[in-house]
Design a protein around this motif. Structure first.
Motif, mmCIF file in Angstrom:
data_model
loop_
_atom_site.group_PDB
_atom_site.id
_atom_site.type_symbol
_atom_site.label_atom_id
_atom_site.label_comp_id
_atom_site.label_asym_id
_atom_site.label_seq_id
_atom_site.Cartn_x
_atom_site.Cartn_y
_atom_site.Cartn_z
ATOM 1 N N ASP A 24 9.298 58.110 29.047
ATOM 2 C CA ASP A 24 7.978 57.521 29.280
ATOM 3 C C ASP A 24 7.327 58.122 30.514
ATOM 4 O O ASP A 24 6.117 58.348 30.556
ATOM 5 C CB ASP A 24 8.098 56.003 29.430
ATOM 6 C CG ASP A 24 8.627 55.352 28.162
ATOM 7 O OD1 ASP A 24 8.379 55.914 27.083
ATOM 8 O OD2 ASP A 24 9.282 54.306 28.264
ATOM 9 N N ALA A 25 8.139 58.360 31.540
ATOM 10 C CA ALA A 25 7.597 58.935 32.772
ATOM 11 C C ALA A 25 7.441 60.454 32.672
ATOM 12 O O ALA A 25 6.562 61.030 33.302
ATOM 13 C CB ALA A 25 8.505 58.594 33.951
ATOM 14 N N LEU A 26 8.298 61.084 31.879
ATOM 15 C CA LEU A 26 8.238 62.536 31.706
ATOM 16 C C LEU A 26 8.295 62.868 30.220
ATOM 17 O O LEU A 26 9.324 63.295 29.706
ATOM 18 C CB LEU A 26 9.392 63.219 32.459
ATOM 19 C CG LEU A 26 9.390 64.748 32.464
ATOM 20 C CD1 LEU A 26 8.175 65.277 33.210
ATOM 21 C CD2 LEU A 26 10.664 65.292 33.072
ATOM 22 N N PRO A 27 7.197 62.641 29.508
ATOM 23 C CA PRO A 27 7.195 62.973 28.073
ATOM 24 C C PRO A 27 7.206 64.483 27.875
ATOM 25 O O PRO A 27 6.358 65.196 28.414
ATOM 26 C CB PRO A 27 5.878 62.349 27.585
ATOM 27 C CG PRO A 27 5.011 62.253 28.798
ATOM 28 C CD PRO A 27 5.915 62.068 29.965
ATOM 29 N N PHE A 28 8.177 64.973 27.129
ATOM 30 C CA PHE A 28 8.306 66.411 26.910
ATOM 31 C C PHE A 28 7.225 66.923 25.955
ATOM 32 O O PHE A 28 6.861 66.249 24.988
ATOM 33 C CB PHE A 28 9.674 66.743 26.316
ATOM 34 C CG PHE A 28 10.810 66.627 27.290
ATOM 35 C CD1 PHE A 28 10.582 66.546 28.655
ATOM 36 C CD2 PHE A 28 12.120 66.613 26.841
ATOM 37 C CE1 PHE A 28 11.628 66.442 29.545
ATOM 38 C CE2 PHE A 28 13.179 66.509 27.725
ATOM 39 C CZ PHE A 28 12.936 66.427 29.081
ATOM 40 N N GLU A 29 6.762 68.100 26.236
ATOM 41 C CA GLU A 29 5.903 68.842 25.323
ATOM 42 C C GLU A 29 6.724 69.952 24.698
ATOM 43 O O GLU A 29 7.499 70.628 25.388
ATOM 44 C CB GLU A 29 4.696 69.429 26.057
ATOM 45 C CG GLU A 29 3.778 68.410 26.710
ATOM 46 C CD GLU A 29 3.006 67.584 25.701
ATOM 47 O OE1 GLU A 29 2.850 68.067 24.550
ATOM 48 O OE2 GLU A 29 2.563 66.479 26.048
ATOM 49 N N LYS A 30 6.568 70.137 23.395
ATOM 50 C CA LYS A 30 7.332 71.192 22.729
ATOM 51 C C LYS A 30 7.011 72.544 23.375
ATOM 52 O O LYS A 30 5.856 72.896 23.570
ATOM 53 C CB LYS A 30 6.999 71.226 21.233
ATOM 54 C CG LYS A 30 7.550 70.030 20.468
ATOM 55 C CD LYS A 30 7.298 70.145 18.977
ATOM 56 C CE LYS A 30 7.881 68.939 18.237
ATOM 57 N NZ LYS A 30 7.641 69.011 16.782
#
Length: 861
Positions: free
Chosen positions: A370-376
């Protein structure tokens, strides 16, 4: 513990470097030490503040030194030099041959004697060298940096005035980025000095001689933190000698829109050239980047990448025994690079230490999705900072690059179906969740009424983003096993009766690939209670004059006085006109035009839109009439009379008023009968002797509120004058005179006082604000004269009083707006995801917020 690191002599650090040496041809060990001054710092990076010596030694184990100002200083005993060095952890190991040592913390244009104490077995050999440092050649010279203090020298002619400012480098750059400040602007807020000066910057002290409270800020000096010093020549009044030229200008010129050039790379943090666009200094100017005194060592923390999925990265972190504490952070690569531009690589350790959670011992840690949502395809940094002393001055930093894993495994598919409450309760809504392929690792969910979902989803809000930002985790093995079973898992939520809800569930496979699913369910309608027969249902109907003592606040001041207002007791809500044709022309025309224009805006022709509007108004009218009749039956089915109007809350609008009000928006027609008001309910029952009993029912989980058509939902809470945070609710006692011409609504006892029903609203969860505080019984006298007590009404206060009233909290049972995000099980609330997460919330917002606070204080000067 800081005092252990405050060196008792003038130097603050020792820098060792390799050198060359040659043995004596005759191997005369009596001359076991030869000291040569190899350089002063005329050509070094730091001017006039250090000197380097070569010690040619033979048979010497270690050495220490002490610096004394002057050429004729008395040599201290070797044991004394050694004892002080041992206390301050500054003893240096020696090797046979040349040992090179640099002495720091000197001042320019001064003579010093450097005494060296060399330990050879049980013997201490004392040697000395006298040196004279060169004069300062820079405007700014850093003399000494210690963990919590910095000494700096400013070299100018004695008649020159200048401004001096010292601050955090990240705050300095953030103010340039946010507010367009130039070095000229920034330094203008500094301290005014004249002539050359050596300045000591000590953590917690003030630069100003007479600091002004709430404006001047104490100096901050932390080990290793990045700072900036600016010095610019000014006149005797403190006006900095610089000019601004941003070009053109004009009426629409905006300082915030000017472009600032990036700071040029500084070889040693010093420059006397300003790189800000459009700024010219006409006098002396210099800028110095520097760091608080610290030592960066090789890390003694082992880091193993345990697992990387589509959403999280997990690491095993094992510090060795030398590590006092450590912090862990993770962020996108571009964010890390941004902080490096603010702090420099050397400043990153303390920058990351500041405000971060510190750990000891081994940890298995995961990033928080939630704090660091990954981007592909994104690139990320793990940063681990270690500290090796109690004052944090000995540090290490490690970074690990990582990228998200992209799963090729099948997504976890969910089937969500509605369920009825197993106990037939109308106050619960149920769903069954089942993973058809039995490959669900965990879930997140969001649940709410369709009336709340509808405007959000129709506004184009992304469902996956909603889930990432607000979803609740469920990872309990027993629940996940049930979801993966043939029967699935039944999950229930508190609900308003006869209300459609939607649950949105994100399912995650083994690699945390997320898939979002939805399901709808409607709670049962509330059943009628056992019917109570009583003449009160007819005898109490009609207009009444309500009187009570009330307190409230508005823009004009505080009030505490008797008020009176009209209440109408009835058995039903407003039924509305008998037919569409009986509607007031202005009401019909307003609704008709609204739907016609909406249809034309959606592409219908005028003829089509006219037909649509006519049909729509007719359909909605029929729905209203149907719901009005149903609610009349519902009130009687619950053995209730409704009190219409309650002036101590706000102005009254009935359900038909809302139907015709184009500024009011409802999900469906039924909602009008929940929202209208202010209203309250008197409920009739029988006591143990079979006699009529009447109460004001304010059970928020079962009874509609006073009103919900304004910004907040207004409910009755008992105002507790003895304990504001304990506001009772539920059923307030009501008494009726024998002639049935007077009704008295009493209070509930709490904390030794009677708490009378007062209109209040919840600003969040369990925090409430009273619109008005009623401090006496509410007396209803039959009939309405049309005259209010003292001509005063609390209505005017309602929208303003809320802003200045006190706030409190209560353990209320909840209502339809507050309970739908909390699941219910037989064992209680479902657990949230238990994990130790890496703190990866963006620091940039914190920097910008702090910069704004600093900027506001600077502007007051």
């Amino acid at each position: 513990m800081r005092k252990l690191y405050r060196c008792l002599f003038l130097l603050s650090a020792l820098v060792l470097a390799g050198g060359m040496w040659s043995c004596s041809d005759d191997d005369d060990e009596t001359e076991s030490v030869v000291i040569t001054q190899t350089s002063t710092d005329e050509a070094s990076e730091v001017y006039a503040t250090s000197a380097t010596f070569k010690l040619a030694t033979m048979g010497v184990e270690s050495f220490a030194y002490q610096v004394v100002e002057g050429a004729d200083a008395t040599a201290p005993a070797g044991e004394v030099i050694y004892a002080e060095a041992q206390e301050n952890n500054t003893i240096i190991s020696a090797e046979d041959g040349d040992n090179e040592v640099t002495v720091y913390g000197l001042e320019g244009n001064k003579t010093y004697t450097v005494f060296f104490a060399l330990k050879k077995g049980a013997e201490y050999i004392v040697k000395s060298q006298t040196i004279t440092t060169p004069a300062y050649t820079r405007l700014i010279t850093i003399i000494d940096t210690k963990p919590y203090s910095i000494k700096v020298h400013i070299e100018v002619p004695e008649s020159t005035y200048y401004k001096f400012t010292f601050g955090r480098r990240d705050m300095y750059q953030a103010q340039k980025d946010q507010f367009g400040m130039t070095d000229g602007d920034y330094v203008s807020y500094g301290e005014l000095y004249k002539g050359s000066k050596t300045i000591s910057l000590v953590d917690g002290e003030y630069l100003e001689e007479n600091p002004e409270p709430n404006v001047d800020m104490p100096i901050q000096v932390l080990p290793g933190y990045p700072y900036v010093i600016l010095v610019a020549e000014c006149d005797a009044d403190g006006n900095v000698l610089c000019e601004y030229d941003y070009g053109g200008g004009g009426d629409d010129w905006d300082l915030m829109k000017t472009t600032r050039s990036a700071t040029a790379p500084l070889t040693d943090g010093y420059t006397d050239k300003c790189s800000d666009e459009g700024v010219t200094f006409n006098g002396k100017y210099a800028k110095q980047y520097l760091y608080g005194g610290s030592t960066l060592i090789e890390s003694k923390i082992a880091i193993e990448t345990t697992k990387i999925t589509e959403r999280t990265a997990t690491f095993t972190i094992v510090p060795d025994e030398d590590v006092v504490t450590y912090v862990v952070n993770a962020m996108p690569l571009e964010e890390y690079e941004y902080y490096v531009t603010l702090c420099g690589e050397r400043g990153m350790p303390t920058f990351m230490l500041t405000g971060s959670e510190m750990y000891t011992g081994s940890q298995i840690m995961s990033t928080n999705p939630d704090a660091l949502p990954f981007e592909k395809g994104g690139k990320y940094k793990l940063i681990v900072i270690g500290t090796y002393s109690e004052d944090y001055s000995i540090q290490s930093m490690q970074t690990i690059d990582f990228t998200p894993f992209e799963s090729t495994k099948p997504a976890a598919k969910l089937e969500i179906t509605p369920k009825e409450d197993p106990d037939g309760s109308p106050w619960m809504v149920w769903f069954n969740i089942k993973a058809s392929d039995k490959n669900c690792s965990y879930i997140k969910y969001l649940m709410n009424y369709m009336k709340e979902w509808y405007p959000m989803l129709n506004s184009g809000t992304d469902k996956e983003q909603l889930m990432k930002s607000y979803g609740n985790y469920v990872t309990e093995a027993e629940i996940i096993d049930a979801i993966n079973s043939n029967e699935g898992y039944d999950i229930g939520f508190t609900s308003w009766e006869h209300m459609e809800s939607m649950i949105m569930v994100a399912a995650f496979n083994e690699d945390e690939k997320m898939s979002v699913y939805e399901g709808n369910s409607t709670s049962l309608a509330e059943k009628n209670k056992e019917r109570v027969e009583s003449s009160l249902f007819n005898d109490l109907k009609g207009d009444w004059t309500a009187t009570c003592q009330a307190q409230w606040q508005d823009y004009a001041g505080d009030y505490d006085q008797k008020i009176s207002f009209k209440i109408t007791l009835d058995g039903k809500p407003e039924q509305g006109p008998s037919s569409v044709s009986a509607m007031a022309p202005e009401d019909y025309n307003a609704l008709f035009d609204y739907f016609k224009n909406s249809a034309m805006n959606n592409g219908q022709t005028e003829t089509e839109a006219t037909a649509y509007a006519k049909t729509k108004v007719s359909e909605l009218f029929d729905e209203y009439k149907s719901e009005a009749v149903r609610y009349a039956d519902k009130y009687r089915g619950q053995n209730r009379l409704v009190g219409l109007g309650f002036d101590a809350a706000h102005e009254y609008k009935n359900s038909w008023d809302l139907f015709c009000d184009l500024d009011y928006s409802a999900y469906d027609t039924e909602e009008l009968f929940y929202d209208y008001g202010p209203k309250f309910f008197l409920e009739v029952s029988k006591d143990e002797n079979g006699k009529d009993k009447i109460e004001l029912n304010a059970d928020q989980s079962r009874v509609a509120p006073l009103s919900a058509w304004q910004a907040y939902e207004i409910n009755f809470l008992g105002y507790n004058s003895a304990n504001f945070n304990n506001a009772p609710l539920g059923r307030f006692p009501v008494t009726i005179s024998e002639d049935k011409n007077t009704i008295t609504i009493g209070g509930l006892e709490a904390d030794g006082v009677l708490c009378y029903p007062s209109p209040a609203y919840y600003v969040m969860a369990n925090y409430y604000t009273f619109v008005s505080q009623i401090t006496s019984p509410i007396t209803l006298t039959r009939g309405w004269t049309g005259v209010k007590e003292n001509g005063t009404s609390a209505v005017k206060a309602t929208n303003l009083a809320a802003d200045s009233s006190k706030k409190g909290n209560t353990n209320r049972k909840g209502n339809r707006f507050m309970r739908t995000s909390l699941p219910w099980t037989k064992d209680g609330v479902l657990p949230l995801m238990p994990e130790t997460t890496i703190k990866s919330a963006s620091l940039k917002e914190k920097i910008q917020k702090k910069a704004a606070e600093v900027h506001a204080k600077m502007s007051k000067k």
